[in-house]
Design an enzyme around this catalytic site. Structure first.
Site, PDB file in Angstrom:
ATOM      1  N   LYS A  87     -38.145  -9.590  -8.908  1.00  0.00           N
ATOM      2  CA  LYS A  87     -38.090 -10.145  -7.706  1.00  0.00           C
ATOM      3  C   LYS A  87     -38.941  -9.068  -7.035  1.00  0.00           C
ATOM      4  CE  LYS A  87     -34.495 -12.104  -5.029  1.00  0.00           C
ATOM      5  NZ  LYS A  87     -33.084 -11.881  -4.515  1.00  0.00           N
TER       6      LYS A  87
HETATM    7  O1  G3P Z   1     -31.197 -14.209  -2.372  1.00  0.00           O
HETATM    8  C1  G3P Z   1     -31.622 -13.535  -0.914  1.00  0.00           C
HETATM    9  C2  G3P Z   1     -30.313 -13.454  -0.298  1.00  0.00           C
HETATM   10  O2  G3P Z   1     -29.215 -12.398  -0.885  1.00  0.00           O
HETATM   11  C3  G3P Z   1     -30.074 -13.073   1.320  1.00  0.00           C
HETATM   12  O3  G3P Z   1     -28.809 -13.221   1.717  1.00  0.00           O
HETATM   13  O4  G3P Z   1     -27.149 -13.432   3.293  1.00  0.00           O
HETATM   14  O5  G3P Z   1     -28.388 -11.166   2.844  1.00  0.00           O
HETATM   15  O6  G3P Z   1     -29.545 -13.093   4.335  1.00  0.00           O
HETATM   16  P1  G3P Z   1     -28.437 -12.729   3.124  1.00  0.00           P
END
Ligand code: G3P
Length: 223
Positions: A87
């Site tokens: 990533k």
């Molecule tokens: O894959 C990216 C994701 O983990 C971000 O999620 O819930 O932290 O916005 P969030």
């Protein structure tokens, strides 16, 4: 459509894998911080363990900033297992790294994408995947799924091989909208994966069938 799970929890990954619908895993530093991982070596071993559970792409995030540092870090991560996808943050340095990694055959997932132009830049740089973050846009009053629609629309004009991972998913509705739009992948938190298969009318239907079956069995025993 492919389903990835967005977690670093081995327990959640194993449980989701047992459902038979899991195609890959995405992690990030926040998800890694929730596990008991306190050394770089432990982190790399953890990623390896994930790769041993799931026969599909496993995203592990680089934390460097400059392109040369990102490239060195990405090579180390990619060496953990052939399933590892690195990533890379959506920055100009990140784009330089993506171009060079793509030429080396290292798969990349460009993360923290919040505009269609960022998605276009990443695709042109040779990203294997891009991750638009829908929930975080919703959180600030923008329509997250609108971004996915725009990216898919732009990509449909060209022949990029880059796949779109709908990320930062908060609810089953995000998954439904992603599927209706034809997004390649949704990376879904464990809790939401559980919600996808459930419906209150299914539960009520099972209960009433079981109640009626008990009455039938009672009649059996009287004969
Ligand atoms: O894959 C990216 C994701 O983990 C971000 O999620 O819930 O932290 O916005 P969030």
């Amino acid at each position: 459509m492919k389903f990835f799970i967005d977690t670093a929890s081995l327990k959640e990954i194993q449980e989701a894998h047992s459902l038979g619908v899991l195609d890959g895993v995405t992690t990030n530093p926040t998800l890694i911080a929730r596990e008991s991982i306190d050394t770089r070596d432990a982190f790399e071993k953890h990623i390896k363990m994930i790769c041993e559970i799931v026969d599909g792409p496993v995203s592990a995030e680089c934390v460097s900033s400059s392109a040369p540092d990102l490239i060195v870090e990405a090579r180390t991560l990619a060496a953990i297992d052939p399933h590892v996808v690195v990533k890379i943050p959506m920055t100009t340095e990140g784009m330089k790294a993506v171009r060079s990694l793509s030429e080396e055959g290292i798969k990349t997932n460009v993360t923290l994408v919040f505009s269609a132009l960022q998605g276009l830049m990443a695709a042109k740089a040779g990203a294997t995947y891009i991750s638009p973050f829908v929930g975080r846009l919703d959180d600030i009053g923008h329509e997250g799924m609108g971004l996915v629609e725009e990216i898919l629309d732009v990509f449909s004009n060209y022949l990029f091989e880059t796949e779109v991972i709908v990320a930062s998913i908060r609810s089953p509705l995000h998954v439904l909208e992603a599927a209706k739009m034809g997004a390649d992948i949704a990376t879904i938190p464990f809790k939401v994966i559980g919600q996808l298969a459930r419906h209150p009318l299914t539960d009520a239907g099972i209960q009433s069938f079981l109640d009626d079956w008990r009455k039938v069995e009672k009649d059996f025993s009287m004969k």
